[in-house]
Design an enzyme around this catalytic site. Structure first.
Site, PDB file in Angstrom:
ATOM      1  N   GLU B  68       0.817  -1.228   0.000  1.00  0.00           N
ATOM      2  CA  GLU B  68       0.000   0.000   0.000  1.00  0.00           C
ATOM      3  C   GLU B  68       0.848   1.275   0.000  1.00  0.00           C
ATOM      4  O   GLU B  68       0.504   2.245  -0.671  1.00  0.00           O
ATOM      5  CB  GLU B  68      -0.977  -0.002   1.177  1.00  0.00           C
ATOM      6  CG  GLU B  68      -2.158  -0.958   1.006  1.00  0.00           C
ATOM      7  CD  GLU B  68      -1.797  -2.409   1.260  1.00  0.00           C
ATOM      8  OE1 GLU B  68      -0.708  -2.668   1.811  1.00  0.00           O
ATOM      9  OE2 GLU B  68      -2.604  -3.289   0.899  1.00  0.00           O
ATOM     10  N   HIS B 137     -11.905  -4.746   8.264  1.00  0.00           N
ATOM     11  CA  HIS B 137     -12.418  -4.658   6.894  1.00  0.00           C
ATOM     12  C   HIS B 137     -13.756  -3.921   6.843  1.00  0.00           C
ATOM     13  O   HIS B 137     -14.552  -4.146   5.932  1.00  0.00           O
ATOM     14  CB  HIS B 137     -12.629  -6.044   6.289  1.00  0.00           C
ATOM     15  CG  HIS B 137     -11.370  -6.740   5.862  1.00  0.00           C
ATOM     16  ND1 HIS B 137     -10.492  -7.288   6.754  1.00  0.00           N
ATOM     17  CD2 HIS B 137     -10.849  -6.987   4.639  1.00  0.00           C
ATOM     18  CE1 HIS B 137      -9.482  -7.852   6.093  1.00  0.00           C
ATOM     19  NE2 HIS B 137      -9.674  -7.685   4.804  1.00  0.00           N
TER      20      HIS B 137
HETATM   21  C1  LIG Z   1      -2.829  -4.628   3.984  1.00  0.00           C
HETATM   22  C2  LIG Z   1      -3.732  -5.475   3.178  1.00  0.00           C
HETATM   23  N1  LIG Z   1      -3.734  -5.343   1.838  1.00  0.00           N
HETATM   24  C3  LIG Z   1      -4.560  -6.100   1.089  1.00  0.00           C
HETATM   25  C4  LIG Z   1      -5.398  -7.004   1.665  1.00  0.00           C
HETATM   26  C5  LIG Z   1      -6.374  -7.810   0.817  1.00  0.00           C
HETATM   27  N2  LIG Z   1      -5.903  -9.185   0.722  1.00  0.00           N
HETATM   28  C6  LIG Z   1      -6.315 -10.117   1.577  1.00  0.00           C
HETATM   29  S1  LIG Z   1      -5.551 -11.571   1.339  1.00  0.00           S
HETATM   30  C7  LIG Z   1      -4.671 -10.964   0.041  1.00  0.00           C
HETATM   31  C8  LIG Z   1      -3.703 -11.837  -0.680  1.00  0.00           C
HETATM   32  C9  LIG Z   1      -2.634 -12.295   0.218  1.00  0.00           C
HETATM   33  O1  LIG Z   1      -1.723 -13.078  -0.486  1.00  0.00           O
HETATM   34  P1  LIG Z   1      -0.664 -13.972   0.273  1.00  0.00           P
HETATM   35  O2  LIG Z   1       0.024 -13.153   1.312  1.00  0.00           O
HETATM   36  O3  LIG Z   1       0.172 -14.624  -0.738  1.00  0.00           O
HETATM   37  O4  LIG Z   1      -1.550 -15.028   1.068  1.00  0.00           O
HETATM   38  P2  LIG Z   1      -2.578 -16.120   0.481  1.00  0.00           P
HETATM   39  O5  LIG Z   1      -3.910 -15.458   0.385  1.00  0.00           O
HETATM   40  O6  LIG Z   1      -2.071 -16.575  -0.831  1.00  0.00           O
HETATM   41  O7  LIG Z   1      -2.604 -17.188   1.511  1.00  0.00           O
HETATM   42  C10 LIG Z   1      -4.980  -9.631  -0.177  1.00  0.00           C
HETATM   43  C11 LIG Z   1      -4.414  -8.787  -1.231  1.00  0.00           C
HETATM   44  C12 LIG Z   1      -5.382  -7.093   3.069  1.00  0.00           C
HETATM   45  N3  LIG Z   1      -6.218  -7.921   3.728  1.00  0.00           N
HETATM   46  N4  LIG Z   1      -4.532  -6.350   3.794  1.00  0.00           N
END
Ligand SMILES: Cc1ncc(C[n+]2csc(CCOP(=O)(O)OP(=O)(O)O)c2C)c(N)n1
Lengths: 324, 335
Positions: B68, B137
């Site tokens: 972000e 959220h």
């Molecule tokens: C600070 C923040 N940015 C974006 C999100 C939205 N978001 C939730 S899970 C996710 C993907 C996360 O990817 P990863 O860390 O690879 O974990 P995975 O979901 O693959 O287990 C995103 C972008 C969030 N919850 N928090």
């Protein structure tokens, strides 16, 4: 590596318990019986099981939005977990947190988290506390490939290394952050490469092979316990279902053939085959373990659904602690 | 700049109104690009950028890493050097991750540089609860940003406003934070097909009335209109004002209304304590004290994080019933 039959069966049990918990939770979400969004851990069980097999209750973990599996593997109670997913007062967080904030401080589970990348800084705080209090407790920080692009990860990794903290960063690289493939969000293949930039060891293992995870995690955790400082363990794994909920097939961001290819390497099926071949756990015994887990899950769901919702008066409770 | 209240031509959902604004703006101005997490291939988790990648390609519709601070910085640096970026922070809660970029960099660069910077940057985000998405959220944090000189803050209340305000925000040469509401995304309304602007900093009297003024923010606009209907059954003629922009704030329209109705309350989904309602109430009493027959009321969320459990969340988020009850309380009537 010489691993006792007991330890092998223990890891198998942890994986089966996670899988069963998640399959049933997913169905409850899809049918609308459980509110909100669930990020399911199906496909990634070997990581939590292989790591957590080395941890004591006094060791801590930080988790992610995909946190049920971590808590199950750390010994979480199905009833309190399901009650939390259902938003009931008997849940781990009295219904205030839900799936994304499920936690059990008594088990050292410092919370699933709604903020991607929130875990690493919290983990180094817990690790600092372990060091400060002169315990030999270790903190394990689970995070995704996507989370490894947040500044918080980099700040925490650097501090962990420079303070030589008893922390192990476990990257669950399932190849995606939501709908974005790893090659589109970072220019490296191995998140473990980032370790050297901070002065700590980085290791890559097959995250579908619970033995490989167990072995590498054991080494990293032992090093941290003995004062040898942090390390980064990257487990290559795959999310069988969608980012949220079950579907998983027929989605725009990945081919079904890729999903099916990974499912052939289901960590539980592969491990069961191996245990059976080695005469350590028969197919019949394994089936019994699945059945028992399912019965426990069903009992937990019944408990959760029979539990009351929190009273409106609970809304303003728990915001602050009354200092004594 | 004038507000073009163009002729409605068809029903459009809130979410489609936002993506239509993006598309039409990008057709008009090649310096506009959109960047954020899963905005390209995924079309945003809320659907606000669906179809844009196909039309504008990956040079202009960009999936970023989950970073972000980087996203805001990308927008700021690009704006300072001649582009007109739209950057997306998926959930408003995640603005916590990039507060330095927004508060110390975006908001202050122009002033600190003695005016020698033009920053046509739009930061789009989604706020609000209602879906059991819990404490990280669901927040409405608009007051944080209204407190920081250098930022403009916009909170649309429906599809028509969402499109017109987005167009104005993107065309504005200042950093503007556009805060849409998740629950509102499902709303349908008449939205003109052409590109139109709703002037920033100007409030809109949504429902004229004579007995009471409700200043409603974002999603509380439709809720307050419902409340006004409920109160009409009691013989009350309530005026509902949608400020549309919170920074700069159109005090004049609100004050003019209060001078007529003599009573007012402010309704927002954000936590009541320290919410923008406090500022608006203060302005009303400063400018219209002699006209007031009662203290200015405020409806907002109680002082706790947003709870997960559906009954608690329902208790938490203000709605038409609570707005109507507060009006009756102020009028000294039994609820
Ligand atoms: C600070 C923040 N940015 C974006 C999100 C939205 N978001 C939730 S899970 C996710 C993907 C996360 O990817 P990863 O860390 O690879 O974990 P995975 O979901 O693959 O287990 C995103 C972008 C969030 N919850 N928090």
């Amino acid at each position: 590596m010489n691993v006792s039959t007991e330890a092998l069966r223990d890891m198998h049990l942890r994986m089966v318990r996670i899988r069963t918990f998640e399959e049933e939770a997913g169905k409850l979400m899809e049918s609308g019986r459980v509110p909100g969004s669930l990020h399911l851990y199906v496909g990634e069980e070997a990581v939590a099981a292989g790591v957590m097999a080395h941890l004591r209750d006094s060791d801590q973990i930080t988790s992610t939005h995909r946190g049920h599996g971590h808590l199950v593997a750390k010994g979480g109670d199905f009833k309190q977990m399901y009650a939390e997913l259902f938003g009931r007062s008997t849940g781990y967080c009295k219904g205030k947190g839900g799936s994304m904030h499920i936690s059990d401080l008594d088990l050292g589970m410092l919370g699933a988290n709604g903020i991607v990348g929130a875990g690493p800084p919290i983990a180094i705080g817990a690790a600092f506390s372990n060091q400060y209090r002169k315990t030999d407790n270790v903190t394990v920080c689970f995070f995704g490939d996507g989370a490894s692009n947040e500044g918080t990860f980099h700040e925490a990794a650097n501090m962990a290394a420079v303070f030589k903290l008893p922390v192990v960063f476990v990257c669950e690289n399932n190849g995606f952050g939501e709908f974005t493939r790893q090659e589109r969000h970072q220019a490296i293949q191995d998140v473990a490469d980032r370790a050297s930039g901070y002065g700590m060891p980085g290791v890559v293992v097959d995250g579908m092979d619970v033995m490989a995870v167990y072995e590498a995690a054991g080494e990293a955790i032992m090093r941290a316990r003995r004062g040898g400082g942090p390390s980064l363990l990257e487990c290559k794994t795959y999310r069988f279902y969608d980012h949220v909920g079950i579907r998983g097939l027929g989605v725009a961001y990945r081919d079904d053939s890729e999903v099916l290819e990974w499912r052939k390497r289901d960590p539980i099926t592969m491990f069961e085959r191996k245990l059976d071949e080695e005469g350590l756990l028969s197919a019949g015994e394994a089936a019994g373990i699945h059945e028992t887990a399912l019965a426990e899950v069903r009992e937990a769901i019944a408990f959760a659904e029979a539990s009351p919702f929190p009273d409106a008066s609970a809304l303003l409770e728990d915001v602050y602690t009354a200092t004594d | 700049m004038t507000t073009v209240e163009a002729k409605p031509t068809r029903q459009l959902s809130y979410v489609a109104a936002v993506s239509e604004a993006f598309a039409q703006l990008m057709r008009e101005d090649p310096d506009i690009f959109l960047a954020g997490e899963d905005v390209a291939l995924g079309g945003s988790v809320f659907g606000v950028s669906r179809g844009l990648l196909k039309e504008f390609g990956p040079e202009r519709v960009i999936d970023t890493p989950i970073s972000e601070s980087g996203i805001i910085g990308l927008g700021l640096g690009a704006a300072a050097t001649g582009l007109r970026p739209i950057v997306d922070i998926m959930f408003m809660d995640f603005m916590g991750v990039c507060m330095d970029e927004i508060v110390n960099q975006v908001a202050k660069m122009k002033y600190m540089f003695g005016g020698k910077a033009k920053l046509p940057l739009t930061i789009h985000t989604m706020a609000g609860g209602g879906g059991s998405m819990a404490a990280q959220h669901s927040q409405s944090l608009e007051a944080w940003f209204c407190h920081v000189p250098g930022l403009k803050v916009v909170m649309p209340s429906g599809p028509y406003e969402a499109k017109g305000l987005m167009v104005a925000a993107v065309r504005d040469d200042n950093p503007v934070i556009v805060i849409n509401n998740k629950v509102s995304l499902r709303m349908q309304a008449d939205v003109p097909e052409e590109l139109y602007e709703i002037e920033l900093g100007r409030a809109h009297v949504v429902r004229p009335g004579t007995n009471f003024t409700i200043v409603a923010i974002g999603r509380m606009v439709p809720e307050s209109l419902k409340a006004a209907e409920m109160l009409a059954a009691d013989g009350l003629d309530v005026e509902v004002i949608d400020p549309r922009t919170l920074q700069p704030f159109d005090t004049a329209t609100v004050v003019e209304s209060v001078r007529k109705t003599h009573r007012a309350l402010v309704a927002h989904e954000a936590v009541r304590f320290g919410g923008i309602g406090a500022e608006i109430a203060a302005q009303i009493q400063e400018e219209a004290f002699d006209y007031l027959d009662a203290p200015v009321g405020r409806v907002g969320a109680p002082f706790s994080p947003v709870p997960f459990s559906p009954p608690l969340e329902k208790e938490y988020i203000p709605d038409a019933g609570r707005v109507a009850a507060e009006v009756r309380r102020i009028l000294g009537k039994q609820v």
